[in-house]
Design a protein around this motif. Structure first.
Motif, PDB file in Angstrom:
ATOM      1  N   ILE A 190      16.219 -12.591   9.170  1.00  0.00           N
ATOM      2  CA  ILE A 190      17.529 -12.381   9.770  1.00  0.00           C
ATOM      3  C   ILE A 190      18.462 -11.852   8.683  1.00  0.00           C
ATOM      4  CG2 ILE A 190      19.503 -13.445  10.927  1.00  0.00           C
ATOM      5  CD1 ILE A 190      17.036 -13.338  12.633  1.00  0.00           C
ATOM      6  N   GLN A 192      22.164  -9.392   7.474  1.00  0.00           N
ATOM      7  CA  GLN A 192      23.558  -9.144   7.828  1.00  0.00           C
ATOM      8  C   GLN A 192      23.691  -8.012   8.849  1.00  0.00           C
ATOM      9  OE1 GLN A 192      25.066  -8.993   3.615  1.00  0.00           O
ATOM     10  NE2 GLN A 192      26.791 -10.123   4.482  1.00  0.00           N
ATOM     11  N   GLY A 194      21.734  -7.441  11.304  1.00  0.00           N
ATOM     12  CA  GLY A 194      21.441  -7.975  12.623  1.00  0.00           C
ATOM     13  C   GLY A 194      20.605  -7.028  13.469  1.00  0.00           C
ATOM     14  N   SER A 217      19.961 -11.516   3.459  1.00  0.00           N
ATOM     15  CA  SER A 217      19.083 -11.952   4.540  1.00  0.00           C
ATOM     16  C   SER A 217      18.490 -13.315   4.230  1.00  0.00           C
ATOM     17  CB  SER A 217      17.958 -10.942   4.757  1.00  0.00           C
ATOM     18  OG  SER A 217      17.133 -10.855   3.612  1.00  0.00           O
ATOM     19  N   LEU A 309      20.987 -14.856  18.132  1.00  0.00           N
ATOM     20  CA  LEU A 309      21.073 -14.138  16.863  1.00  0.00           C
ATOM     21  C   LEU A 309      21.333 -12.647  16.978  1.00  0.00           C
ATOM     22  CD1 LEU A 309      18.148 -15.962  15.024  1.00  0.00           C
ATOM     23  CD2 LEU A 309      20.602 -16.425  14.865  1.00  0.00           C
ATOM     24  N   CYS A 313      27.042 -10.099  13.578  1.00  0.00           N
ATOM     25  CA  CYS A 313      26.912  -9.801  12.154  1.00  0.00           C
ATOM     26  C   CYS A 313      27.381 -11.023  11.360  1.00  0.00           C
ATOM     27  CB  CYS A 313      27.688  -8.546  11.766  1.00  0.00           C
ATOM     28  SG  CYS A 313      29.454  -8.643  12.124  1.00  0.00           S
ATOM     29  N   TYR A 314      27.064 -11.023  10.066  1.00  0.00           N
ATOM     30  CA  TYR A 314      27.307 -12.187   9.229  1.00  0.00           C
ATOM     31  C   TYR A 314      28.045 -11.764   7.953  1.00  0.00           C
ATOM     32  CZ  TYR A 314      23.502 -13.588  12.302  1.00  0.00           C
ATOM     33  OH  TYR A 314      22.726 -13.820  13.402  1.00  0.00           O
ATOM     34  N   TYR A 317      25.534 -15.041   3.126  1.00  0.00           N
ATOM     35  CA  TYR A 317      24.217 -15.669   3.252  1.00  0.00           C
ATOM     36  C   TYR A 317      24.340 -17.045   3.913  1.00  0.00           C
ATOM     37  CZ  TYR A 317      19.885 -18.019   1.932  1.00  0.00           C
ATOM     38  OH  TYR A 317      18.718 -18.729   1.960  1.00  0.00           O
ATOM     39  N   ILE A 320      24.501 -16.765   7.560  1.00  0.00           N
ATOM     40  CA  ILE A 320      23.186 -16.468   8.141  1.00  0.00           C
ATOM     41  C   ILE A 320      22.375 -17.753   8.290  1.00  0.00           C
ATOM     42  CG2 ILE A 320      20.995 -15.274   7.779  1.00  0.00           C
ATOM     43  CD1 ILE A 320      22.517 -13.118   6.257  1.00  0.00           C
ATOM     44  N   CYS A 324      20.975 -19.383  11.760  1.00  0.00           N
ATOM     45  CA  CYS A 324      19.540 -19.589  11.969  1.00  0.00           C
ATOM     46  C   CYS A 324      19.237 -21.050  12.308  1.00  0.00           C
ATOM     47  CB  CYS A 324      18.767 -19.176  10.721  1.00  0.00           C
ATOM     48  SG  CYS A 324      18.733 -17.402  10.407  1.00  0.00           S
TER      49      CYS A 324
END
Length: 356
Positions: A190, A192, A194, A217, A309, A313-314, A317, A320, A324
């Motif tokens: 996974i 950033q 996406g 990621s 998910l 976007c993130y 880290y 993310i 998750c």
């Protein structure tokens, strides 16, 4: 009104007798209409008597003028020679699959299928008719699943048929089959950036989804046991031998006392290396090369993307990792979700507790 010549032609036939002897209802009605016209009635009067339209009666008379009694037979509907015969439906399904397989890339369109029907089956359809036909025959618009170019369908089928022998071959001698649970393991990255998936929107709209360009990621390491309806997951920064070792220890800790886990997984380098720890209650069983479709963990990843998910976007880290963890926990805590999604009949060893 009819011309004298048309009336004279009508006088040559006994339409009343023809109507009495005609078994076909439509043709009988046309004979009755011409019998009325033969008596000198107008199109309007005949139409009123037969409860039809003046235009219809006039059309019947024209057919008679052009082709005689033969012209009064049942006319084929405009589409009767333009529809796929039922005995050719299975051949059409096969032709659709072959047409897609022959393409170097992309997908076949409705217009391609319309041309296929015309050229190979000698029938004509509109585009709307093509889509109705596809729907009626159970051909649906569906997302394709990935397949590795090195996949061997024969080897995959053999693995499924002989999974019991495969398990016996890797099990330690002291472990009985009735002690074994089958687990499936995999990883999903996974990042950033996406992923984007389909979503509901107003007809005619084209929704926009923000997508970052950074490359931070994380990886979800997941293992599922459908028989026990349980799963073990870790979110880790890399996919390598060290992180895989962490996951194997986590799976081992989740195996009930007295049970042994056979972990089915793909042939990634960090899955097959001899540097992985050997744990007493856990054995690894690699799938045939390029056989990701045999691993139900792939469907777990699809569920996580669809539910949580994708289309986001993130910023970091840590964000993310949080996303998750939330996605994994939300899915695996649904009672029966793992058993429902990940059960495979070919992975049933056919033994029960207490059997040797």
């Amino acid at each position: 009104m009819l011309t004298p010549e048309a009336l004279q032609r009508l006088q040559q036939y006994n339409f009343d007798l023809l109507a009495r002897e005609e078994p076909n209802g439509r043709r009988r009605l046309r004979y009755i209409a011409l019998a009325h016209l033969k008596e000198g009635k107008s199109f309007t009067e005949v139409a009123a008597a037969l409860r039809t339209t003046r235009h219809t009666v006039a059309r019947w008379e024209r057919w008679f003028e052009r082709d005689g009694l033969k012209g009064l037979g049942s006319k084929p509907r405009y589409w009767s020679n333009q529809r796929l015969p039922r005995e050719q439906e299975e051949a059409f399904r096969v032709a659709i699959e072959q047409l897609q397989q022959k393409r170097a890339g992309g997908r076949i369109r409705g217009e391609d299928i319309r041309q296929l029907l015309a050229q190979q089956f000698d029938v004509t359809y509109s585009l709307n008719g093509v889509y109705e036909l596809l729907k009626r025959l159970g051909l649906v618009w569906i997302s394709a699943r990935s397949r590795s170019p090195c996949a061997d369908p024969i080897r995959q089928a053999d693995f499924q048929k002989k999974v019991l022998q495969e398990v016996r071959a890797v099990l330690p001698a002291e472990v009985r089959l009735d002690q074994v649970d089958i687990w499936f393991q995999d990883e999903m990255r996974i990042g950033q950036r996406g992923t984007q998936t389909r979503l509901w929107a107003r007809k005619g709209a084209r929704p926009r989804v923000v997508r970052k360009q950074q490359s931070e990621s994380a990886y979800i390491f997941g293992a599922v046991c459908a028989e026990r309806d349980t799963a073990v997951g870790l979110v880790l920064p890399h996919a390598d031998t060290q992180t895989m070792a962490h996951h194997l220890h986590a799976i081992s800790a989740a195996v009930p006392e007295g049970r042994h886990a056979v972990v089915v997984l793909d042939r990634a380098g960090w899955h097959t290396t001899t540097k992985l720890p050997r744990l007493p209650n856990l054995t690894l069983l690699p799938l045939p090369a390029g056989s990701l479709e045999l691993n139900p963990a792939e469907q777990v990843w699809q569920q996580l993307r669809d539910r949580s998910l994708a289309n986001r976007c993130y910023d970091s880290y840590d964000q993310i990792v949080d996303a998750c963890c939330d996605a994994w926990n939300a899915f695996t805590q649904i009672p029966g979700a793992i058993r429902s999604l990940c059960t495979r009949t070919w992975a049933n060893l056919g033994v029960t507790d207490g059997m040797v």
